[in-house]
Motif scaffolding. Sequence first.
Motif, PDB file in Angstrom:
ATOM      1  N   GLY A   1       4.452  35.151  -6.772  1.00  0.00           N
ATOM      2  CA  GLY A   1       4.587  33.828  -6.175  1.00  0.00           C
ATOM      3  C   GLY A   1       3.279  33.089  -6.271  1.00  0.00           C
ATOM      4  N   PRO A   2       3.220  31.877  -5.727  1.00  0.00           N
ATOM      5  CA  PRO A   2       1.953  31.137  -5.776  1.00  0.00           C
ATOM      6  C   PRO A   2       0.893  31.806  -4.918  1.00  0.00           C
ATOM      7  CG  PRO A   2       3.554  30.005  -4.401  1.00  0.00           C
ATOM      8  CD  PRO A   2       4.297  31.136  -5.051  1.00  0.00           C
ATOM      9  N   ALA A   3      -0.354  31.518  -5.238  1.00  0.00           N
ATOM     10  CA  ALA A   3      -1.473  32.084  -4.491  1.00  0.00           C
ATOM     11  C   ALA A   3      -2.645  31.115  -4.545  1.00  0.00           C
ATOM     12  CB  ALA A   3      -1.885  33.439  -5.062  1.00  0.00           C
ATOM     13  N   THR A   4      -3.486  31.186  -3.529  1.00  0.00           N
ATOM     14  CA  THR A   4      -4.748  30.462  -3.520  1.00  0.00           C
ATOM     15  C   THR A   4      -5.866  31.493  -3.449  1.00  0.00           C
ATOM     16  OG1 THR A   4      -3.721  28.613  -2.357  1.00  0.00           O
ATOM     17  CG2 THR A   4      -6.121  28.684  -2.395  1.00  0.00           C
ATOM     18  N   ILE A   5      -6.834  31.373  -4.326  1.00  0.00           N
ATOM     19  CA  ILE A   5      -7.865  32.408  -4.447  1.00  0.00           C
ATOM     20  C   ILE A   5      -9.253  31.823  -4.265  1.00  0.00           C
ATOM     21  CG2 ILE A   5      -6.481  33.842  -5.976  1.00  0.00           C
ATOM     22  CD1 ILE A   5      -8.312  32.744  -8.306  1.00  0.00           C
ATOM     23  N   ALA A   6     -10.154  32.686  -3.829  1.00  0.00           N
ATOM     24  CA  ALA A   6     -11.585  32.398  -3.852  1.00  0.00           C
ATOM     25  C   ALA A   6     -12.273  33.548  -4.572  1.00  0.00           C
ATOM     26  CB  ALA A   6     -12.133  32.252  -2.443  1.00  0.00           C
ATOM     27  N   VAL A   7     -13.192  33.219  -5.466  1.00  0.00           N
ATOM     28  CA  VAL A   7     -14.014  34.215  -6.139  1.00  0.00           C
ATOM     29  C   VAL A   7     -15.463  33.939  -5.744  1.00  0.00           C
ATOM     30  CG1 VAL A   7     -14.675  35.278  -8.312  1.00  0.00           C
ATOM     31  CG2 VAL A   7     -12.368  34.336  -8.050  1.00  0.00           C
ATOM     32  N   CYS A   8     -16.027  34.843  -4.954  1.00  0.00           N
ATOM     33  CA  CYS A   8     -17.395  34.714  -4.460  1.00  0.00           C
ATOM     34  C   CYS A   8     -18.330  35.456  -5.397  1.00  0.00           C
ATOM     35  CB  CYS A   8     -17.524  35.321  -3.073  1.00  0.00           C
ATOM     36  SG  CYS A   8     -16.216  34.910  -1.902  1.00  0.00           S
ATOM     37  N   GLY A   9     -19.517  34.917  -5.635  1.00  0.00           N
ATOM     38  CA  GLY A   9     -20.439  35.573  -6.547  1.00  0.00           C
ATOM     39  C   GLY A   9     -21.873  35.496  -6.078  1.00  0.00           C
ATOM     40  N   ALA A  10     -22.671  36.446  -6.569  1.00  0.00           N
ATOM     41  CA  ALA A  10     -24.109  36.446  -6.308  1.00  0.00           C
ATOM     42  C   ALA A  10     -24.833  37.016  -7.515  1.00  0.00           C
ATOM     43  CB  ALA A  10     -24.441  37.269  -5.065  1.00  0.00           C
ATOM     44  N   ARG A  11     -26.014  36.483  -7.774  1.00  0.00           N
ATOM     45  CA  ARG A  11     -26.828  36.983  -8.875  1.00  0.00           C
ATOM     46  C   ARG A  11     -27.285  38.413  -8.552  1.00  0.00           C
ATOM     47  NH1 ARG A  11     -28.926  33.642 -12.632  1.00  0.00           N
ATOM     48  NH2 ARG A  11     -28.830  31.826 -11.256  1.00  0.00           N
ATOM     49  N   ALA A  12     -27.093  39.327  -9.506  1.00  0.00           N
ATOM     50  CA  ALA A  12     -27.386  40.743  -9.284  1.00  0.00           C
ATOM     51  C   ALA A  12     -28.357  41.251 -10.344  1.00  0.00           C
ATOM     52  CB  ALA A  12     -26.099  41.555  -9.327  1.00  0.00           C
ATOM     53  N   THR A  13     -29.248  42.135  -9.944  1.00  0.00           N
ATOM     54  CA  THR A  13     -30.233  42.680 -10.871  1.00  0.00           C
ATOM     55  C   THR A  13     -29.801  44.010 -11.465  1.00  0.00           C
ATOM     56  OG1 THR A  13     -31.422  43.767  -9.062  1.00  0.00           O
ATOM     57  CG2 THR A  13     -32.131  41.543  -9.686  1.00  0.00           C
ATOM     58  N   ARG A  14     -28.817  44.694 -10.848  1.00  0.00           N
ATOM     59  CA  ARG A  14     -28.409  45.994 -11.357  1.00  0.00           C
ATOM     60  C   ARG A  14     -26.896  46.165 -11.219  1.00  0.00           C
ATOM     61  NH1 ARG A  14     -28.466  49.761  -6.700  1.00  0.00           N
ATOM     62  NH2 ARG A  14     -28.941  48.504  -4.857  1.00  0.00           N
ATOM     63  N   ARG A  15     -26.339  47.022 -12.036  1.00  0.00           N
ATOM     64  CA  ARG A  15     -24.920  47.363 -11.949  1.00  0.00           C
ATOM     65  C   ARG A  15     -24.704  48.449 -10.908  1.00  0.00           C
ATOM     66  NH1 ARG A  15     -23.610  48.361 -18.306  1.00  0.00           N
ATOM     67  NH2 ARG A  15     -24.302  46.319 -19.103  1.00  0.00           N
ATOM     68  N   HIS A  16     -23.528  48.376 -10.280  1.00  0.00           N
ATOM     69  CA  HIS A  16     -23.168  49.402  -9.312  1.00  0.00           C
ATOM     70  C   HIS A  16     -22.127  50.332  -9.894  1.00  0.00           C
ATOM     71  CE1 HIS A  16     -25.059  48.878  -5.306  1.00  0.00           C
ATOM     72  NE2 HIS A  16     -25.440  47.750  -5.867  1.00  0.00           N
ATOM     73  N   THR A  17     -22.128  51.564  -9.422  1.00  0.00           N
ATOM     74  CA  THR A  17     -21.151  52.561  -9.813  1.00  0.00           C
ATOM     75  C   THR A  17     -20.436  53.068  -8.565  1.00  0.00           C
ATOM     76  OG1 THR A  17     -22.552  53.246 -11.668  1.00  0.00           O
ATOM     77  CG2 THR A  17     -20.818  54.768 -10.988  1.00  0.00           C
ATOM     78  N   PRO A  18     -19.095  53.045  -8.531  1.00  0.00           N
ATOM     79  CA  PRO A  18     -18.223  52.562  -9.601  1.00  0.00           C
ATOM     80  C   PRO A  18     -18.323  51.053  -9.751  1.00  0.00           C
ATOM     81  CG  PRO A  18     -16.927  53.016  -7.658  1.00  0.00           C
ATOM     82  CD  PRO A  18     -18.309  53.500  -7.350  1.00  0.00           C
ATOM     83  N   PRO A  19     -17.995  50.534 -10.929  1.00  0.00           N
ATOM     84  CA  PRO A  19     -18.176  49.106 -11.173  1.00  0.00           C
ATOM     85  C   PRO A  19     -17.136  48.225 -10.504  1.00  0.00           C
ATOM     86  CG  PRO A  19     -17.205  50.156 -13.087  1.00  0.00           C
ATOM     87  CD  PRO A  19     -17.561  51.263 -12.141  1.00  0.00           C
ATOM     88  N   PHE A  20     -16.042  48.831 -10.024  1.00  0.00           N
ATOM     89  CA  PHE A  20     -14.938  48.055  -9.451  1.00  0.00           C
ATOM     90  C   PHE A  20     -14.422  48.793  -8.227  1.00  0.00           C
ATOM     91  CE2 PHE A  20     -10.399  46.911  -9.161  1.00  0.00           C
ATOM     92  CZ  PHE A  20     -10.467  45.520  -9.232  1.00  0.00           C
ATOM     93  N   ARG A  21     -14.151  48.033  -7.147  1.00  0.00           N
ATOM     94  CA  ARG A  21     -13.635  48.654  -5.930  1.00  0.00           C
ATOM     95  C   ARG A  21     -12.600  47.749  -5.275  1.00  0.00           C
ATOM     96  NH1 ARG A  21     -18.860  49.813  -5.911  1.00  0.00           N
ATOM     97  NH2 ARG A  21     -19.536  48.250  -4.412  1.00  0.00           N
ATOM     98  N   HIS A  22     -11.565  48.365  -4.735  1.00  0.00           N
ATOM     99  CA  HIS A  22     -10.550  47.673  -3.938  1.00  0.00           C
ATOM    100  C   HIS A  22     -10.791  48.058  -2.489  1.00  0.00           C
ATOM    101  CE1 HIS A  22      -5.958  47.215  -2.917  1.00  0.00           C
ATOM    102  NE2 HIS A  22      -6.715  46.316  -2.313  1.00  0.00           N
ATOM    103  N   VAL A  23     -11.150  47.083  -1.649  1.00  0.00           N
ATOM    104  CA  VAL A  23     -11.370  47.314  -0.224  1.00  0.00           C
ATOM    105  C   VAL A  23     -10.078  46.958   0.498  1.00  0.00           C
ATOM    106  CG1 VAL A  23     -12.742  46.726   1.799  1.00  0.00           C
ATOM    107  CG2 VAL A  23     -13.825  46.780  -0.456  1.00  0.00           C
ATOM    108  N   GLY A  24      -9.386  47.963   1.041  1.00  0.00           N
ATOM    109  CA  GLY A  24      -8.126  47.730   1.724  1.00  0.00           C
ATOM    110  C   GLY A  24      -8.315  47.002   3.034  1.00  0.00           C
ATOM    111  N   VAL A  25      -7.268  46.308   3.479  1.00  0.00           N
ATOM    112  CA  VAL A  25      -7.378  45.528   4.707  1.00  0.00           C
ATOM    113  C   VAL A  25      -7.684  46.419   5.905  1.00  0.00           C
ATOM    114  CG1 VAL A  25      -4.893  45.582   5.210  1.00  0.00           C
ATOM    115  CG2 VAL A  25      -6.285  43.675   6.044  1.00  0.00           C
ATOM    116  N   ALA A  26      -7.220  47.654   5.888  1.00  0.00           N
ATOM    117  CA  ALA A  26      -7.503  48.569   6.994  1.00  0.00           C
ATOM    118  C   ALA A  26      -8.976  48.932   7.073  1.00  0.00           C
ATOM    119  CB  ALA A  26      -6.657  49.833   6.846  1.00  0.00           C
ATOM    120  N   ASP A  27      -9.711  48.715   5.983  1.00  0.00           N
ATOM    121  CA  ASP A  27     -11.136  49.040   5.955  1.00  0.00           C
ATOM    122  C   ASP A  27     -12.031  47.829   6.197  1.00  0.00           C
ATOM    123  OD1 ASP A  27     -10.692  51.779   5.359  1.00  0.00           O
ATOM    124  OD2 ASP A  27     -10.336  51.264   3.255  1.00  0.00           O
TER     125      ASP A  27
END
Length: 306
Positions: free
Chosen positions: A109-135
Amino acid sequence: MSDNERWVRPLGSAGTAEWSVAIDDAVDGWSHTRLYAAALAAGESRTVAAGEWEHVVVPLSGSVAVTAVDPEGLEHEAVLAGRASVFAGPTDVAYATRDCDVTVTAEGGPATIAVCGARATRRHTPPFRHVGVADVPVELRGAGVASREVRNFGIPGVLDADSIIACEVITPGGNWSSYPPHKHDEERPGVETELEEIYYFEVAPSAGAPEAAGTSPVGYQRVYGTDDRPIDVLAEVRSGDVVLVPHGWHGPAMAAPGYDLYYLNVMAGPGAERAWLICDDPAHGWVRDTWSDQPVDPRLPLGGAR
């Protein structure tokens, strides 16, 4: 140019063909944070090229699928359940480290999104994470008419990241938020961190308001400076508006009676420490002492299907 003209971006004044809101380092005097927002039809997508920026995807309404492609070409995916609106409760979010391009697609269905960003000096591992609403920790901050709800999905201790700090704040109608006025524009170890900040607003009639209420509900935001670094902003804000805080005291954010105020905060700065350390305006910091014998507003936390 007045400070309101420079730092306040009403909806439609800071967008592109793809984004209703597009704040990044193309803004004169802006260096460390970015924010993109868009309303998507079902199945519609938006992509953010990462480069040296890390990102957090926040569904404002609806559900979305998030795909991040890292420099090795590996895809990382998550479906964010989202919510009916920002006033319906917290949401799950997704984080992608720097150098991971991010694509967001409206799911079911339709959705409204925000993509927040910040300049970073290093990569994090793991590179991708899903933070659940319970957390996502939900904090009830302040008391009395300074009561507000803070959803801390992107702060240190909750989200491991390089520099981005992000959260959502809900202020019930008639209450004051971002109060006492505070600042974070100097590097003072253990006392204050230098962070520029984005405020993205939405405003809606409070629960129980008549159906005809609020064709264009408003809130208000104040930013003011020191003698050495003056700034003078007093903004009437509506849904989709943005206020940028490059420095100075900021607060209160005021919710008019009968209308709840939401804002999404995105912060980052040049310092090595990722921390949100603030300094109250000494003229108003005493207000904190009055909260000890006041109850938290019983309307909090907000929730429901609106």
